[in-house]
Design a protein around this motif. Structure first.
Motif, PDB file in Angstrom:
ATOM      1  N   GLY A   1     -17.725  79.437 -48.697  1.00 37.08           N
ATOM      2  CA  GLY A   1     -18.692  80.465 -48.304  1.00 37.08           C
ATOM      3  C   GLY A   1     -18.152  81.870 -48.378  1.00 37.08           C
ATOM      4  O   GLY A   1     -18.717  82.792 -47.764  1.00 37.08           O
ATOM      5  N   LEU A   2     -17.082  82.086 -49.132  1.00 35.82           N
ATOM      6  CA  LEU A   2     -16.506  83.421 -49.291  1.00 35.82           C
ATOM      7  C   LEU A   2     -17.106  84.110 -50.508  1.00 35.82           C
ATOM      8  O   LEU A   2     -17.570  83.465 -51.440  1.00 35.82           O
ATOM      9  CB  LEU A   2     -14.991  83.325 -49.448  1.00 35.82           C
ATOM     10  CG  LEU A   2     -14.234  82.610 -48.324  1.00 35.82           C
ATOM     11  CD1 LEU A   2     -12.736  82.539 -48.657  1.00 35.82           C
ATOM     12  CD2 LEU A   2     -14.441  83.323 -46.998  1.00 35.82           C
ATOM     13  N   GLY A   3     -17.041  85.436 -50.513  1.00 35.96           N
ATOM     14  CA  GLY A   3     -17.589  86.189 -51.632  1.00 35.96           C
ATOM     15  C   GLY A   3     -16.683  86.217 -52.841  1.00 35.96           C
ATOM     16  O   GLY A   3     -17.130  86.468 -53.956  1.00 35.96           O
ATOM     17  N   GLY A   4     -15.389  85.973 -52.624  1.00 30.10           N
ATOM     18  CA  GLY A   4     -14.435  86.004 -53.718  1.00 30.10           C
ATOM     19  C   GLY A   4     -13.019  86.005 -53.197  1.00 30.10           C
ATOM     20  O   GLY A   4     -12.777  85.745 -52.012  1.00 30.10           O
ATOM     21  N   VAL A   5     -12.075  86.281 -54.089  1.00 29.01           N
ATOM     22  CA  VAL A   5     -10.660  86.325 -53.723  1.00 29.01           C
ATOM     23  C   VAL A   5     -10.030  87.571 -54.331  1.00 29.01           C
ATOM     24  O   VAL A   5     -10.514  88.112 -55.325  1.00 29.01           O
ATOM     25  CB  VAL A   5      -9.901  85.071 -54.219  1.00 29.01           C
ATOM     26  CG1 VAL A   5     -10.385  83.837 -53.488  1.00 29.01           C
ATOM     27  CG2 VAL A   5     -10.046  84.889 -55.728  1.00 29.01           C
TER      28      VAL A   5
END
Length: 215
Positions: free
Chosen positions: A111-115
């Motif tokens: 559920g993260l937007g990116g890294v």
């Protein structure tokens, strides 16, 4: 989790779908599912896989039948058909460094937007991407990867859908099982609940939507 035939499972995948496929050069890849995708002639697929495998093996079967319109992968060096289709502009190819590739999928599953990664800073990889400085170091913002479907292969599945993997098949299958709206699984062995020890479960049953019956 619902047990279904391979025909029923693949029938749910529409033309043009985004599909993650686990495995590494055809190892740990759900071959039965890919054979059925070819048989049902699912076209215009947006494929997310570590590689293009080789002709006749793994996701290579999809390129044999020109079923892919876009590929997101880490390399295509061992599949001349995928290379030819790329050079002929038959498919769009997004090549991603392997560590970045798996972390983008993991981010999608969490559920993260990116890294943020230093890989690619100062190279062609950085074109069009946001660069963020952390403690004086530049990082690229790589957005999360998700798909409508994940086709996953496990070594063991129990009757609830808990999964355990063997060897190389653990590389991409578990993270892809977290990063798709619908997860379809094949397994070498389907066993009663309890055969897979709780601490050996890698993909828990709530993540699995459909398990292909062995028969």
């Amino acid at each position: 989790m619902k047990a279904v035939s391979v025909e029923e499972a693949v029938a749910m995948i529409p033309a043009g779908a985004s599909v993650m496929v686990g495995g590494f050069m055809g190892v740990g890849t759900p071959e039965r599912l890919l054979d059925e995708v070819v048989r049902q002639n699912k076209t215009d697929l947006r494929l997310i896989s570590n590689d293009a495998a080789t002709p006749g093996k793994g996701v290579g079967k999809l390129f044999d039948k020109t079923l892919v319109s876009k590929l997101t992968a880490t390399h295509i060096g061992l599949n001349p058909k995928a290379q030819q289709q790329m050079l002929a502009n038959q498919i769009a190819v997004d090549l991603v460094p392997q560590g970045t590739f798996v972390e983008r999928i993991r981010a999608g599953g969490c559920g993260l937007g990116g890294v943020l990664t230093p890989t690619g800073v100062g190279t062609l990889v950085a074109e069009g991407k946001r660069q963020i400085e952390v403690d004086g170091r530049p990082f690229l913002l790589e957005t999360a990867l998700r798909a409508q479907f994940a086709l996953v292969h496990a070594f063991l599945a129990d009757y609830l859908g808990n999964l355990a993997y063997a060897l190389t098949s653990r590389n991409f299958n578990p993270v892809m099982a977290m990063a798709a709206d619908t997860v379809i699984v094949t397994a070498e062995h389907i066993v009663p609940v309890g055969v897979i020890a709780p601490d050996h479960v890698v993909t828990p049953a709530p993540l699995v939507d459909y398990l292909i019956t062995n028969g």
